[in-house]
Design a protein around this motif. Structure first.
Motif, PDB file in Angstrom:
ATOM      1  N   THR A   1      -9.744 -32.040 -17.723  1.00  0.00           N
ATOM      2  CA  THR A   1      -9.170 -30.716 -17.517  1.00  0.00           C
ATOM      3  C   THR A   1      -9.055 -30.377 -16.036  1.00  0.00           C
ATOM      4  N   ALA A   2      -8.401 -29.266 -15.799  1.00  0.00           N
ATOM      5  CA  ALA A   2      -8.232 -28.789 -14.423  1.00  0.00           C
ATOM      6  C   ALA A   2      -9.560 -28.471 -13.758  1.00  0.00           C
ATOM      7  N   ASP A   3     -10.574 -28.134 -14.558  1.00  0.00           N
ATOM      8  CA  ASP A   3     -11.892 -27.852 -13.982  1.00  0.00           C
ATOM      9  C   ASP A   3     -12.456 -29.061 -13.240  1.00  0.00           C
ATOM     10  N   ASP A   4     -12.086 -30.267 -13.699  1.00  0.00           N
ATOM     11  CA  ASP A   4     -12.552 -31.476 -13.020  1.00  0.00           C
ATOM     12  C   ASP A   4     -11.955 -31.579 -11.617  1.00  0.00           C
ATOM     13  N   ALA A   5     -10.699 -31.179 -11.483  1.00  0.00           N
ATOM     14  CA  ALA A   5     -10.066 -31.198 -10.160  1.00  0.00           C
ATOM     15  C   ALA A   5     -10.681 -30.146  -9.245  1.00  0.00           C
ATOM     16  N   VAL A   6     -10.937 -28.961  -9.788  1.00  0.00           N
ATOM     17  CA  VAL A   6     -11.576 -27.902  -8.998  1.00  0.00           C
ATOM     18  C   VAL A   6     -12.942 -28.379  -8.503  1.00  0.00           C
ATOM     19  N   PHE A   7     -13.687 -29.015  -9.387  1.00  0.00           N
ATOM     20  CA  PHE A   7     -15.006 -29.513  -9.010  1.00  0.00           C
ATOM     21  C   PHE A   7     -14.900 -30.604  -7.945  1.00  0.00           C
ATOM     22  N   THR A   8     -13.915 -31.491  -8.079  1.00  0.00           N
ATOM     23  CA  THR A   8     -13.742 -32.564  -7.096  1.00  0.00           C
ATOM     24  C   THR A   8     -13.547 -32.002  -5.696  1.00  0.00           C
ATOM     25  N   ALA A   9     -12.747 -30.948  -5.603  1.00  0.00           N
ATOM     26  CA  ALA A   9     -12.539 -30.308  -4.300  1.00  0.00           C
ATOM     27  C   ALA A   9     -13.848 -29.704  -3.782  1.00  0.00           C
ATOM     28  N   GLU A  10     -14.592 -29.052  -4.661  1.00  0.00           N
ATOM     29  CA  GLU A  10     -15.873 -28.466  -4.263  1.00  0.00           C
ATOM     30  C   GLU A  10     -16.827 -29.557  -3.787  1.00  0.00           C
ATOM     31  N   TYR A  11     -16.821 -30.688  -4.474  1.00  0.00           N
ATOM     32  CA  TYR A  11     -17.697 -31.812  -4.132  1.00  0.00           C
ATOM     33  C   TYR A  11     -17.412 -32.318  -2.727  1.00  0.00           C
ATOM     34  N   CYS A  12     -16.126 -32.558  -2.423  1.00  0.00           N
ATOM     35  CA  CYS A  12     -15.774 -33.119  -1.114  1.00  0.00           C
ATOM     36  C   CYS A  12     -15.901 -32.089   0.000  1.00  0.00           C
ATOM     37  N   MET A  13     -15.610 -30.835  -0.293  1.00  0.00           N
ATOM     38  CA  MET A  13     -15.592 -29.806   0.746  1.00  0.00           C
ATOM     39  C   MET A  13     -16.933 -29.096   0.914  1.00  0.00           C
ATOM     40  N   HIS A  14     -17.947 -29.533   0.193  1.00  0.00           N
ATOM     41  CA  HIS A  14     -19.243 -28.857   0.251  1.00  0.00           C
ATOM     42  C   HIS A  14     -19.788 -28.885   1.682  1.00  0.00           C
ATOM     43  N   PRO A  15     -20.180 -27.738   2.226  1.00  0.00           N
ATOM     44  CA  PRO A  15     -20.604 -27.691   3.639  1.00  0.00           C
ATOM     45  C   PRO A  15     -21.883 -28.465   3.938  1.00  0.00           C
ATOM     46  N   GLU A  16     -22.694 -28.746   2.929  1.00  0.00           N
ATOM     47  CA  GLU A  16     -23.940 -29.462   3.172  1.00  0.00           C
ATOM     48  C   GLU A  16     -23.824 -30.952   2.845  1.00  0.00           C
ATOM     49  N   GLY A  17     -22.624 -31.378   2.500  1.00  0.00           N
ATOM     50  CA  GLY A  17     -22.431 -32.779   2.145  1.00  0.00           C
ATOM     51  C   GLY A  17     -21.698 -33.529   3.221  1.00  0.00           C
ATOM     52  N   GLY A  18     -21.485 -34.805   2.960  1.00  0.00           N
ATOM     53  CA  GLY A  18     -20.695 -35.640   3.852  1.00  0.00           C
ATOM     54  C   GLY A  18     -19.654 -36.355   3.022  1.00  0.00           C
ATOM     55  N   CYS A  19     -18.398 -35.986   3.181  1.00  0.00           N
ATOM     56  CA  CYS A  19     -17.319 -36.561   2.374  1.00  0.00           C
ATOM     57  C   CYS A  19     -16.488 -37.509   3.223  1.00  0.00           C
ATOM     58  N   ALA A  20     -16.365 -38.735   2.775  1.00  0.00           N
ATOM     59  CA  ALA A  20     -15.618 -39.742   3.525  1.00  0.00           C
ATOM     60  C   ALA A  20     -14.120 -39.477   3.521  1.00  0.00           C
ATOM     61  N   GLN A  21     -13.647 -38.579   2.663  1.00  0.00           N
ATOM     62  CA  GLN A  21     -12.216 -38.306   2.560  1.00  0.00           C
ATOM     63  C   GLN A  21     -11.900 -36.841   2.847  1.00  0.00           C
ATOM     64  N   LEU A  22     -12.696 -36.208   3.686  1.00  0.00           N
ATOM     65  CA  LEU A  22     -12.526 -34.779   3.932  1.00  0.00           C
ATOM     66  C   LEU A  22     -11.152 -34.446   4.504  1.00  0.00           C
ATOM     67  N   ALA A  23     -10.560 -35.359   5.255  1.00  0.00           N
ATOM     68  CA  ALA A  23      -9.238 -35.102   5.845  1.00  0.00           C
ATOM     69  C   ALA A  23      -8.181 -34.855   4.780  1.00  0.00           C
ATOM     70  N   LYS A  24      -8.400 -35.349   3.564  1.00  0.00           N
ATOM     71  CA  LYS A  24      -7.449 -35.115   2.473  1.00  0.00           C
ATOM     72  C   LYS A  24      -7.362 -33.635   2.119  1.00  0.00           C
ATOM     73  N   PHE A  25      -8.417 -32.879   2.437  1.00  0.00           N
ATOM     74  CA  PHE A  25      -8.464 -31.469   2.076  1.00  0.00           C
ATOM     75  C   PHE A  25      -8.256 -30.572   3.298  1.00  0.00           C
ATOM     76  N   GLU A  26      -7.643 -31.116   4.330  1.00  0.00           N
ATOM     77  CA  GLU A  26      -7.374 -30.362   5.560  1.00  0.00           C
ATOM     78  C   GLU A  26      -6.544 -29.121   5.237  1.00  0.00           C
ATOM     79  N   GLY A  27      -7.040 -27.951   5.637  1.00  0.00           N
ATOM     80  CA  GLY A  27      -6.305 -26.707   5.466  1.00  0.00           C
ATOM     81  C   GLY A  27      -6.452 -26.057   4.110  1.00  0.00           C
ATOM     82  N   VAL A  28      -7.200 -26.648   3.183  1.00  0.00           N
ATOM     83  CA  VAL A  28      -7.363 -26.070   1.840  1.00  0.00           C
ATOM     84  C   VAL A  28      -8.332 -24.894   1.901  1.00  0.00           C
ATOM     85  N   SER A  29      -7.931 -23.750   1.352  1.00  0.00           N
ATOM     86  CA  SER A  29      -8.822 -22.587   1.314  1.00  0.00           C
ATOM     87  C   SER A  29      -9.484 -22.436  -0.045  1.00  0.00           C
TER      88      SER A  29
END
Length: 568
Positions: free
Chosen positions: A111-139
């Motif tokens: 479901t779409a909730d999985d995509a929402v969670f994926t964004a939260e996972y990568c953009m989490h401020p306390e984490g380290g995401c190897a693909q953070l540039a993919k979410f550049e500019g996402v609010s």
């Protein structure tokens, strides 16, 4: 027989059609070998190609790129555009409509909730995401209903296809990774080693840095695919052994990245068991210069961080001298032959994004290099053959992954640099470790406990915005991000960051090309923090009995494994 007569172009394969597939798994078993063994199956925790590509057999994005670089709908009904209403007129949102009926390999609904969670996972401020540039500019990313994903950008985004596109940004299952946010992400071993996915295969067993056993996903959306019931994905060894296993012995069906000297491959092809596939994309072998101090004398947690600038490479004259001493044409000839060409660009393609006036590095200039070092104050004051300055010897550690071609490059470049009066220590690390992303390892390319290091990577699709955005100040690997981050050399220039922001809101294609070329030049010519060497064609091998192979330089090389079949 010359190698160039055996190299197929992008998307080329045997002109054979598969027999009608009676049922999923009818073609039995397939063997894949990568000379670098996967260490994790979560691309958000590794920038290593071998991890991203092995994971792509299991995890999938919403959209991806085909062998021509064109965007294709994958888990969605269509590619959103302004014309079809999927991208808002003001370019601040993109809306994806998920195909109904999609299942995870465990049988639960995608479901779409999985995509929402994926964004939260990568953009989490306390984490380290190897693909953070993919979410550049996402609010924000929202799911107004189970089959709709809405990505909102902080400002107009003319190229909105960063999040959830290509093998580098797949969807992970919310239920499996729910307790793995932020700093806890690396601790979720089961999820990271055995992710539940929507792809054609599921993981049965994963032995890190060794082998993956997979079987056909019973809930894959096409009931006739994949044709293979099981797959063994073997990793490790070296490129020669991998190529030999396909081209000479026939033990394996597919070998990735047969990075070998041309004459070696020509000899192997005489085995008659397989063929090579080759295409140029954006894969550039380069040297990254560490802009921070990797000295082991510093406290752990401060090495290779912004707290300590590099004591030698903070001077652009020194960095430029290293580049001038290199004969790129010779490197290309000895390492790749027809499958390589010298380059000064980090982004060598597509043509509209490739800087055409950045060619000054091609001719070797030893005298110019020596003059720059003299000018920078690095001279041999004690006559021992090694330059020094203020009591410091010009001594550096040069590391890369274990591979015959790369060790050849190291040996030749070491000779050139020593001719300049630089003391060079060489180090090579097993590719499974080097590209693995283990935050506890001192030998990963992200941690960069060396002065210079060499590797190659590329980007999904044909637009380099996310790729160039990797070098903004905020993406430097550091302890707080579990050493994840794409800005490997710790380059930081506010002017570069500002130009990335401008690229993100520029829609006119010619202007996008102009900005991308400026960004490329800032990294490779104006600041010389990256020393491009060779524009490498992607070169892999497959058995003559393996059909459906379509080499893709714009996405995961295994992007269409669901379409592979056995030629009988």
């Amino acid at each position: 027989m010359r190698l160039k007569t055996l190299l197929l172009g992008a998307g080329a394969t045997l002109a054979l059609a598969p027999a009608a597939m009676a049922e999923r798994g009818a073609d039995g078993h397939v063997n894949v070998i990568y000379s670098q063994a996967p260490s994790i199956l979560n691309p958000y925790l590794s920038a290593g190609t071998k991890d991203i590509e092995s994971a792509s057999l299991i995890l999938e994005p919403l959209i991806r790129y085909d062998q021509t670089g064109a965007i294709q709908p994958w888990l969605v009904e269509e590619v959103p555009t302004v014309e079809n209403g999927g991208v808002s007129e003001d370019l601040t949102t993109i809306t994806y409509k998920i195909k109904p009926g999609l299942k995870w390999s465990d049988g639960t609904d995608f479901t779409a909730d999985d995509a929402v969670f994926t964004a939260e996972y990568c953009m989490h401020p306390e984490g380290g995401c190897a693909q953070l540039a993919k979410f550049e500019g996402v609010s924000k990313v929202e799911a107004p209903d189970p089959l709709t994903v809405v990505v909102t950008f902080a400002a107009p985004k003319p190229f909105p296809y960063g999040p959830f596109s290509g093998g580098q940004s797949p969807i992970i299952q919310k239920a499996q990774f729910a307790d793995c946010l932020g700093a806890r992400a690396p601790e979720c071993t089961t999820a990271n080693f055995m992710p539940i996915g929507t792809g054609p295969f599921k993981v049965d067993e994963f032995r890190p840095n060794d082998v993956i056993s997979l079987s056909a996903n019973p809930n894959y959306r096409d009931p006739a695919k994949p044709a293979f019931a099981t797959m063994t994905f073997k990793g490790g060894g070296d490129a020669a052994a991998a190529a030999r296993a396909v081209l000479e012995t026939g033990e394996f069906d597919y070998a990735w990245n047969t990075q070998l000297a041309p004459e070696v491959l020509e000899e192997m092809l005489k085995g008659g068991k397989g063929q090579l596939v080759n295409a140029f994309g954006t894969l550039v072998e380069r040297i990254e210069i560490n802009m921070t101090d990797p000295s082991p004398d510093l406290p752990e947690g401060e090495r290779s961080t912004a707290k300590h600038p590099h004591p030698i490479f903070s001077d652009i004259r020194v960095r430029t001298a290293l580049s001038k001493a290199i004969d790129r044409q010779l490197l290309s000839d000895i390492g790749y032959g027809e499958a390589g060409r010298p380059t000064c660009n980090l982004v060598p393609a597509p043509a509209m994004f490739a800087s055409t006036d950045n060619t000054g590095c091609i001719p070797q200039d030893m005298e110019g290099a020596k003059a720059l070092l003299d000018e920078a104050g690095w001279t041999d004051t004690d006559g021992d053959g090694v330059r020094d300055k203020d009591g410091v010897k010009f001594s550096i550690l040069y590391q890369t992954s274990t591979n015959a071609v790369r060790q050849d490059f190291q040996a030749v470049i070491k000779q050139w640099w020593e001719e300049l009066g630089i003391q060079v220590e060489l180090k090579n690390v097993d590719g499974s470790v080097y590209f693995g992303g283990d935050p506890g390892s001192p030998d990963t390319f992200q941690k960069f406990y060396a002065d210079v290091e060499m590797y190659a990577n590329n980007f999904d699709g044909t637009d380099p915005e996310s790729y160039l955005a990797m070098y903004t100040c905020d993406k430097a690997p550091k302890p707080e991000s579990q050493w994840q981050g794409e800005n490997i050399n710790r380059f930081c220039d506010p002017a570069y960051d500002a130009l990335i922001a401008e690229l993100g809101k520029t829609g006119e294609l010619d202007k996008r090309g102009e900005i991308a070329r400026k960004l490329n030049d800032m990294l490779t010519k104006d600041s010389m923090v990256i020393i491009p060497l060779v524009d490498r064609g992607r070169l892999s091998a497959h058995a003559n009995t393996l059909g459906g192979v379509v080499l893709n330089t714009w996405d995961s090389e295994l992007w269409n494994a669901a379409d592979w079949y056995r030629i009988k």
